[in-house]
Each structure stands twice: as structure tokens, then as C-alpha cells.
Design a protein around this motif. Structure first.
Motif, PDB file in Angstrom:
ATOM      1  N   LYS A  35      75.276  39.046  18.579  1.00 22.20           N
ATOM      2  CA  LYS A  35      74.905  40.068  17.598  1.00 22.20           C
ATOM      3  C   LYS A  35      75.693  41.358  17.838  1.00 22.20           C
ATOM      4  O   LYS A  35      75.943  41.741  18.986  1.00 22.20           O
ATOM      5  CB  LYS A  35      73.402  40.358  17.693  1.00 22.20           C
ATOM      6  CG  LYS A  35      72.880  41.289  16.610  1.00 22.20           C
ATOM      7  CD  LYS A  35      71.393  41.546  16.766  1.00 22.20           C
ATOM      8  CE  LYS A  35      70.902  42.499  15.687  1.00 22.20           C
ATOM      9  NZ  LYS A  35      69.474  42.828  15.845  1.00 22.20           N
ATOM     10  N   THR A  36      76.067  42.010  16.744  1.00 17.90           N
ATOM     11  CA  THR A  36      76.795  43.297  16.689  1.00 17.90           C
ATOM     12  C   THR A  36      78.272  43.162  17.090  1.00 17.90           C
ATOM     13  O   THR A  36      78.996  44.158  17.075  1.00 17.90           O
ATOM     14  CB  THR A  36      76.150  44.414  17.541  1.00 17.90           C
ATOM     15  OG1 THR A  36      76.420  44.163  18.929  1.00 17.90           O
ATOM     16  CG2 THR A  36      74.655  44.529  17.301  1.00 17.90           C
ATOM     17  N   THR A  71      73.513  30.901  12.357  1.00 16.28           N
ATOM     18  CA  THR A  71      72.954  29.641  11.890  1.00 16.28           C
ATOM     19  C   THR A  71      73.970  28.988  10.962  1.00 16.28           C
ATOM     20  O   THR A  71      74.977  29.599  10.588  1.00 16.28           O
ATOM     21  CB  THR A  71      71.619  29.869  11.161  1.00 16.28           C
ATOM     22  OG1 THR A  71      71.826  30.799  10.095  1.00 16.28           O
ATOM     23  CG2 THR A  71      70.562  30.436  12.121  1.00 16.28           C
ATOM     24  N   GLU A 106      79.271  40.904  13.251  1.00 15.94           N
ATOM     25  CA  GLU A 106      78.099  40.026  13.180  1.00 15.94           C
ATOM     26  C   GLU A 106      76.828  40.867  13.133  1.00 15.94           C
ATOM     27  O   GLU A 106      76.571  41.645  14.047  1.00 15.94           O
ATOM     28  CB  GLU A 106      78.066  39.089  14.396  1.00 15.94           C
ATOM     29  CG  GLU A 106      76.903  38.126  14.424  1.00 15.94           C
ATOM     30  CD  GLU A 106      76.900  37.224  13.210  1.00 15.94           C
ATOM     31  OE1 GLU A 106      75.917  37.293  12.441  1.00 15.94           O
ATOM     32  OE2 GLU A 106      77.876  36.475  13.010  1.00 15.94           O
ATOM     33  N   HIS A 107      76.026  40.702  12.086  1.00 17.96           N
ATOM     34  CA  HIS A 107      74.792  41.475  11.952  1.00 17.96           C
ATOM     35  C   HIS A 107      73.545  40.635  12.213  1.00 17.96           C
ATOM     36  O   HIS A 107      72.470  41.184  12.445  1.00 17.96           O
ATOM     37  CB  HIS A 107      74.706  42.106  10.551  1.00 17.96           C
ATOM     38  CG  HIS A 107      75.793  43.120  10.304  1.00 17.96           C
ATOM     39  ND1 HIS A 107      75.913  44.272  11.055  1.00 17.96           N
ATOM     40  CD2 HIS A 107      76.823  43.133   9.413  1.00 17.96           C
ATOM     41  CE1 HIS A 107      76.970  44.968  10.632  1.00 17.96           C
ATOM     42  NE2 HIS A 107      77.545  44.289   9.638  1.00 17.96           N
ATOM     43  N   GLY A 108      73.684  39.317  12.170  1.00 15.70           N
ATOM     44  CA  GLY A 108      72.506  38.473  12.374  1.00 15.70           C
ATOM     45  C   GLY A 108      72.084  38.413  13.828  1.00 15.70           C
ATOM     46  O   GLY A 108      72.906  38.560  14.737  1.00 15.70           O
ATOM     47  N   ASP A 109      70.778  38.199  14.049  1.00 16.79           N
ATOM     48  CA  ASP A 109      70.276  38.013  15.411  1.00 16.79           C
ATOM     49  C   ASP A 109      70.868  36.748  16.036  1.00 16.79           C
ATOM     50  O   ASP A 109      71.031  36.655  17.255  1.00 16.79           O
ATOM     51  CB  ASP A 109      68.746  37.897  15.419  1.00 16.79           C
ATOM     52  CG  ASP A 109      68.085  39.251  15.183  1.00 16.79           C
ATOM     53  OD1 ASP A 109      68.733  40.276  15.480  1.00 16.79           O
ATOM     54  OD2 ASP A 109      66.946  39.280  14.694  1.00 16.79           O
ATOM     55  N   ALA A 110      71.145  35.769  15.190  1.00 16.98           N
ATOM     56  CA  ALA A 110      71.721  34.506  15.661  1.00 16.98           C
ATOM     57  C   ALA A 110      72.625  33.957  14.571  1.00 16.98           C
ATOM     58  O   ALA A 110      72.462  34.275  13.388  1.00 16.98           O
ATOM     59  CB  ALA A 110      70.617  33.501  15.989  1.00 16.98           C
ATOM     60  N   GLU A 165      72.993  32.289  19.996  1.00 20.75           N
ATOM     61  CA  GLU A 165      72.502  33.635  20.291  1.00 20.75           C
ATOM     62  C   GLU A 165      73.378  34.312  21.346  1.00 20.75           C
ATOM     63  O   GLU A 165      73.962  33.664  22.201  1.00 20.75           O
ATOM     64  CB  GLU A 165      71.045  33.582  20.778  1.00 20.75           C
ATOM     65  CG  GLU A 165      70.096  33.052  19.713  1.00 20.75           C
ATOM     66  CD  GLU A 165      68.631  33.158  20.123  1.00 20.75           C
ATOM     67  OE1 GLU A 165      68.358  33.397  21.319  1.00 20.75           O
ATOM     68  OE2 GLU A 165      67.770  32.987  19.228  1.00 20.75           O
ATOM     69  N   ARG A 185      70.784  27.440  16.472  1.00 19.49           N
ATOM     70  CA  ARG A 185      71.057  28.878  16.482  1.00 19.49           C
ATOM     71  C   ARG A 185      71.940  29.204  17.683  1.00 19.49           C
ATOM     72  O   ARG A 185      71.691  28.721  18.788  1.00 19.49           O
ATOM     73  CB  ARG A 185      69.752  29.688  16.626  1.00 19.49           C
ATOM     74  CG  ARG A 185      68.799  29.567  15.472  1.00 19.49           C
ATOM     75  CD  ARG A 185      67.390  30.063  15.842  1.00 19.49           C
ATOM     76  NE  ARG A 185      67.371  31.437  16.332  1.00 19.49           N
ATOM     77  CZ  ARG A 185      67.228  32.505  15.551  1.00 19.49           C
ATOM     78  NH1 ARG A 185      67.097  32.361  14.247  1.00 19.49           N
ATOM     79  NH2 ARG A 185      67.215  33.725  16.058  1.00 19.49           N
TER      80      ARG A 185
END
Length: 295
Positions: free
Chosen positions: A183-184, A205, A199-203, A180, A178
Motif C-alpha cells: 500500500k502507498t 486483489t 497503489e492506494h488499496g490496502d491489498a 499485502e 490478496r
């Protein structure tokens, strides 16, 4: 401080081994060809932290596949030069008399390298420059890369460039990785003709090929390797963008200097300046720093 040995590497190419005298096992290896970092080990007793392909061809003018190539003065094929520019395909020299980088007590061992343009370089990119590069070890074996690029044109011409530390990290299994800290943020997707997305995902992958330039990124980005229970932490300054890349299976098979299954064991997260090229007037200088550590 600058404790290093000049050795012969693969195919007789000169390489420098940097060792931290105060910590066992900490080391970095850099080839004069490309000022290319090919190995990094810190004091967590860990194995090799960078990925270098088993198929990599250490044979100039071919670039070394893996480690940390330098993309300068152009990232990728976003310009008129060969892809990723020419700094990674040139022989650098040890800079024994550099205008010093700011002395930093946190650097336990280092080497300074320098690149100036050849006549052939001036034909394809007609600008005078000095590119100074420090490869250093910090406390606990952190890897510190400092870049200084100065415009030495006498004719009063400014120049612009893009840049990346094209870092290949070694991971146990890409499906458990992942990234990190992004995000955003907006990114340009190289798989979709550089269209802009958010990017909307927290991480981030990985389940297929990823090739993105994230814009206006934070100073700190983390790469979590689930299987090894280890994280790489990138801290950067002067490098606003971040490239995230994994070629996946189809692209991997198409690269002669990359093993078919090696995409499973690497991820590139690159500290970069791409979206807004850096412009230097004569006498001006740009500085970029990348610090890598593990937790």
C-alpha cells in the motif's frame, strides 16, 4: 547439512531433491537446467506450494513454466537480451567447492549451484561473471534462496544487470487472493506502457490481468489465500522491487506452455531488482536473499 540426492527428472533432466532430515515431509526440488526450483513442501503437512504448469515443456532451450525461474541478467524485455535473460535457459553445475555462503544454523539442508558464462553467452552479453545460487530449507521447511553474483572481468569493465526470483505460488482460487504490504507504493504498470502509478488499496486483489513492478518495497510481503486460510510470507534482502503478475484468461490462452484455466490457481510475486540496475565493478559482488514461509 547439504543433504540432497541427484535424480533424473522429466525428460531425463538432472534434478536435485533436497530433504530436511529433521522434519518429515519438508523438501525442495531444483533442476540443474536453469537452477530452477520446481517443488517446495514444508512441514505444515501441506501439498505442493509452488505452481508448475501441467503444460510446461521440460525441453531445453525452452524455459520451464512455473516454479521459480531466475531472471538474469535482464528482467523481461527491458534490454537487448532475450526476455528474462539467459540464466534460466542454461545448465548449472553443483558447486562442491564454493567460497561459502555465510554459514547459517537455520539452514537444515541445501545445495550450492554455480553458473559461469559460455562463449555463446559472452557473444550476447560480453561480461565475465560467477553466479552462485544456494537453495536451502530452513526450520519448518522454509525455502531460502541465496544469490551471489560476482564481476570477474579482468579488463576492468563494470557491468549492470537486473534480476528477479520469478516465483509462481500455488493458490486455490485467484479471486480469493490478496497481496499485502504494498500500500502507498509506486508501481510501473506493464499493461500501460510502464506508466507510473501509486497503489492506494490496502491489498492487491485480482479480477483481470495484473502485471506490475512495485518499487522500493518492504522486506516483508504477504499473500493471503482465503480459501486455504493460508498465507505465504516473502522476506527479502538486496531485492528492492516486487513484481506482481497474473496473466488472466486471454493471456493464458495465448501461452502454449500454460493451461487455459491455470491462471486461477497461481500468482507470481517476485522479489526483484529492476528499476535501478545493479552495477558491479571488477571483483565486486552482489548478494540477494529470498525466504519463503507459510503461516
Amino acid at each position: 547439512m547439504s543433504s540432497y540426492d541427484l535424480l533424473k527428472g522429466i525428460n531425463g533432466l538432472d534434478k536435485i531433491l533436497i530433504r530436511d532430515a529433521t522434519a518429515t515431509g519438508c523438501s525442495a526440488e531444483v533442476y540443474l537446467y536453469g537452477a530452477h526450483v520446481t517443488s517446495w513442501k514444508n512441514d505444515h503437512g501441506e501439498e505442493e506450494l509452488l505452481f508448475v504448469s501441467s503444460k510446461s515443456i521440460f525441453d531445453p532451450p525452452k524455459a520451464i513454466r512455473g516454479g521459480i525461474p531466475i531472471c538474469f541478467p535482464q528482467f523481461s524485455n527491458h534490454g537487448t537480451l532475450p526476455s528474462h535473460g539467459f540464466a534460466r535457459n542454461r545448465f548449472w553445475t553443483i558447486d562442491n567447492d564454493p567460497p561459502p555462503f555465510p554459514t547459517n544454523a537455520s539452514e537444515t539442508a541445501f545445495v550450492d549451484l554455480i553458473l559461469k558464462p559460455s562463449e555463446d553467452d559472452m557473444k550476447i552479453w560480453p561480461h565475465s561473471f560467477e553466479f552462485r545460487r544456494r537453495v536451502a530449507l530452513g526450520p519448518g521447511g522454509d525455502l531460502i534462496l541465496k544469490s551471489r553474483i560476482r564481476n570477474t572481468n579482468n579488463e576492468g569493465e563494470p557491468f549492470s544487470f537486473t534480476f528477479a526470483n520469478h516465483t509462481y505460488f500455488s493458490v486455490s482460487d485467484i479471486s480469493g487472493v490478496r497481496v499485502e504490504g504494498l500500500k502507498t507504493l509506486d508501481y510501473l504498470d506493464n499493461l500501460q506502457k510502464m506508466k507510473r502509478f501509486t497503489e492506494h488499496g490496502d491489498a492487491i486483489t485480482f479480477a483481470s490481468e495484473v502485471d506490475r513492478i512495485y518499487l522500493s518495497t518492504p522486506a516483508k510481503i504477504s499473500i493471503l489465500d482465503h480459501e486455504k486460510k493460508r498465507s505465504f510470507v516473502l522476506r527479502k534482502d538486496g531485492l528492492p522491487d516486487a513484481v506482481v503478475w497474473n496473466p488472466w484468461d486471454k493471456k493464458a490462452k495465448s501461452m502454449a506452455d500454460f493451461g487455459d484455466d491455470e491462471y486461477k490457481h497461481m500468482v507470481c510475486v517476485e522479489a526483484a531488482a529492476i528499476e535501478k540496475p545493479i552495477t558491479l565493478k571488477p571483483g565486486e559482488e552482489w548478494n540477494g536473499t529470498l525466504e519463503l514461509s507459510t503461516v
